[in-house]
Write a protein that holds these residues in place. Structure first.
Motif, PDB file in Angstrom:
ATOM      1  N   GLN A 154      -8.759  -4.607   0.893  1.00  0.00           N
ATOM      2  CA  GLN A 154      -7.359  -4.714   1.247  1.00  0.00           C
ATOM      3  C   GLN A 154      -6.450  -4.579   0.032  1.00  0.00           C
ATOM      4  OE1 GLN A 154      -5.823  -8.563   2.534  1.00  0.00           O
ATOM      5  NE2 GLN A 154      -4.848  -7.562   4.261  1.00  0.00           N
ATOM      6  N   CYS A 155      -5.455  -3.702   0.159  1.00  0.00           N
ATOM      7  CA  CYS A 155      -4.415  -3.604  -0.869  1.00  0.00           C
ATOM      8  C   CYS A 155      -3.539  -4.850  -0.796  1.00  0.00           C
ATOM      9  CB  CYS A 155      -3.564  -2.365  -0.627  1.00  0.00           C
ATOM     10  SG  CYS A 155      -2.033  -2.358  -1.584  1.00  0.00           S
ATOM     11  N   LEU A 156      -3.271  -5.442  -1.959  1.00  0.00           N
ATOM     12  CA  LEU A 156      -2.478  -6.680  -1.974  1.00  0.00           C
ATOM     13  C   LEU A 156      -0.985  -6.404  -1.895  1.00  0.00           C
ATOM     14  CD1 LEU A 156      -4.511  -8.681  -4.620  1.00  0.00           C
ATOM     15  CD2 LEU A 156      -4.477  -9.015  -2.148  1.00  0.00           C
ATOM     16  N   GLY A 157      -0.622  -5.119  -1.938  1.00  0.00           N
ATOM     17  CA  GLY A 157       0.789  -4.765  -1.796  1.00  0.00           C
ATOM     18  C   GLY A 157       1.159  -4.562  -0.342  1.00  0.00           C
ATOM     19  N   CYS A 158       0.474  -3.615   0.316  1.00  0.00           N
ATOM     20  CA  CYS A 158       0.827  -3.280   1.701  1.00  0.00           C
ATOM     21  C   CYS A 158      -0.117  -3.921   2.716  1.00  0.00           C
ATOM     22  CB  CYS A 158       0.844  -1.761   1.888  1.00  0.00           C
ATOM     23  SG  CYS A 158      -0.750  -0.964   1.559  1.00  0.00           S
ATOM     24  N   ARG A 159      -1.165  -4.617   2.225  1.00  0.00           N
ATOM     25  CA  ARG A 159      -2.103  -5.334   3.099  1.00  0.00           C
ATOM     26  C   ARG A 159      -2.876  -4.398   4.030  1.00  0.00           C
ATOM     27  NH1 ARG A 159      -2.779 -10.531   1.164  1.00  0.00           N
ATOM     28  NH2 ARG A 159      -0.949 -10.929  -0.056  1.00  0.00           N
ATOM     29  N   VAL A 163      -5.132  -2.814  -5.397  1.00  0.00           N
ATOM     30  CA  VAL A 163      -3.862  -2.250  -4.930  1.00  0.00           C
ATOM     31  C   VAL A 163      -4.066  -0.749  -4.736  1.00  0.00           C
ATOM     32  CG1 VAL A 163      -2.288  -3.940  -5.984  1.00  0.00           C
ATOM     33  CG2 VAL A 163      -3.004  -1.936  -7.284  1.00  0.00           C
ATOM     34  N   CYS A 164      -3.243  -0.160  -3.888  1.00  0.00           N
ATOM     35  CA  CYS A 164      -3.338   1.277  -3.632  1.00  0.00           C
ATOM     36  C   CYS A 164      -3.176   2.057  -4.930  1.00  0.00           C
ATOM     37  CB  CYS A 164      -2.240   1.728  -2.668  1.00  0.00           C
ATOM     38  SG  CYS A 164      -2.452   1.127  -0.993  1.00  0.00           S
ATOM     39  N   ALA A 165      -4.067   3.024  -5.137  1.00  0.00           N
ATOM     40  CA  ALA A 165      -3.996   3.831  -6.351  1.00  0.00           C
ATOM     41  C   ALA A 165      -2.822   4.801  -6.304  1.00  0.00           C
ATOM     42  CB  ALA A 165      -5.298   4.604  -6.536  1.00  0.00           C
ATOM     43  N   GLU A 168       4.785   1.405  -5.335  1.00  0.00           N
ATOM     44  CA  GLU A 168       5.451   0.413  -4.491  1.00  0.00           C
ATOM     45  C   GLU A 168       4.507  -0.751  -4.184  1.00  0.00           C
ATOM     46  OE1 GLU A 168       8.825  -0.850  -3.392  1.00  0.00           O
ATOM     47  OE2 GLU A 168       8.620   1.179  -4.195  1.00  0.00           O
ATOM     48  N   CYS A 169       3.259  -0.435  -3.940  1.00  0.00           N
ATOM     49  CA  CYS A 169       2.280  -1.488  -3.640  1.00  0.00           C
ATOM     50  C   CYS A 169       2.088  -2.401  -4.847  1.00  0.00           C
ATOM     51  CB  CYS A 169       0.942  -0.876  -3.245  1.00  0.00           C
ATOM     52  SG  CYS A 169       0.979  -0.125  -1.610  1.00  0.00           S
ATOM     53  N   LEU A 170       2.019  -1.808  -6.032  1.00  0.00           N
ATOM     54  CA  LEU A 170       1.871  -2.620  -7.237  1.00  0.00           C
ATOM     55  C   LEU A 170       3.075  -3.535  -7.395  1.00  0.00           C
ATOM     56  CD1 LEU A 170       0.535  -3.451  -9.870  1.00  0.00           C
ATOM     57  CD2 LEU A 170       1.633  -1.487 -10.968  1.00  0.00           C
TER      58      LEU A 170
HETATM   59 ZN   LIG Z   1      -1.020  -0.532  -0.671  1.00  0.00          ZN
END
Ligand SMILES: [Zn+2]
Length: 87
Positions: free
Chosen positions: A3-8, A42-44, A48-50
């Motif tokens: 799971q990305c911690l930015g966008c979940r 986080v999404c590579a 925005e996710c970071l």
């Molecule tokens: Zn993300």
């Protein structure tokens, strides 16, 4: 899937960047995804996710420790380069 911690969003590991807390408690980027220790993702492909993950302190919570700004700088650089995508 992690799971990305930015966008979940759940994504394959290759589409994410991994931040790892090693046995010595040092925080670093794990660009090969192979380092042992507690990881956060986080999404590579999305700065925005970071930003979101930094703002919500989700990475610190996931790793259960403080994260140096230099690690976030490195992450931002990797995202700018598009690391983790198309590997
Ligand atoms: Zn993300």
């Amino acid at each position: 899937m992690r799971q990305c911690l930015g966008c979940r969003t759940m994504k394959p590991k290759k589409e994410l960047l991994r931040i790892v807390r090693g046995a010595d408690n040092a925080i670093s980027l794990d660009l090969r995804g192979k380092a042992s220790g507690r990881g956060a993702y986080v999404c590579a492909g999305s700065s925005e996710c970071l930003k979101r993950a930094v703002k919500s302190k989700a990475i610190q919570r996931a790793l259960d420790t403080a994260v140096p700004d230099s690690v976030f700088d490195d992450l931002a650089q990797e995202i700018a380069k598009g690391a983790g995508v198309n590997e």
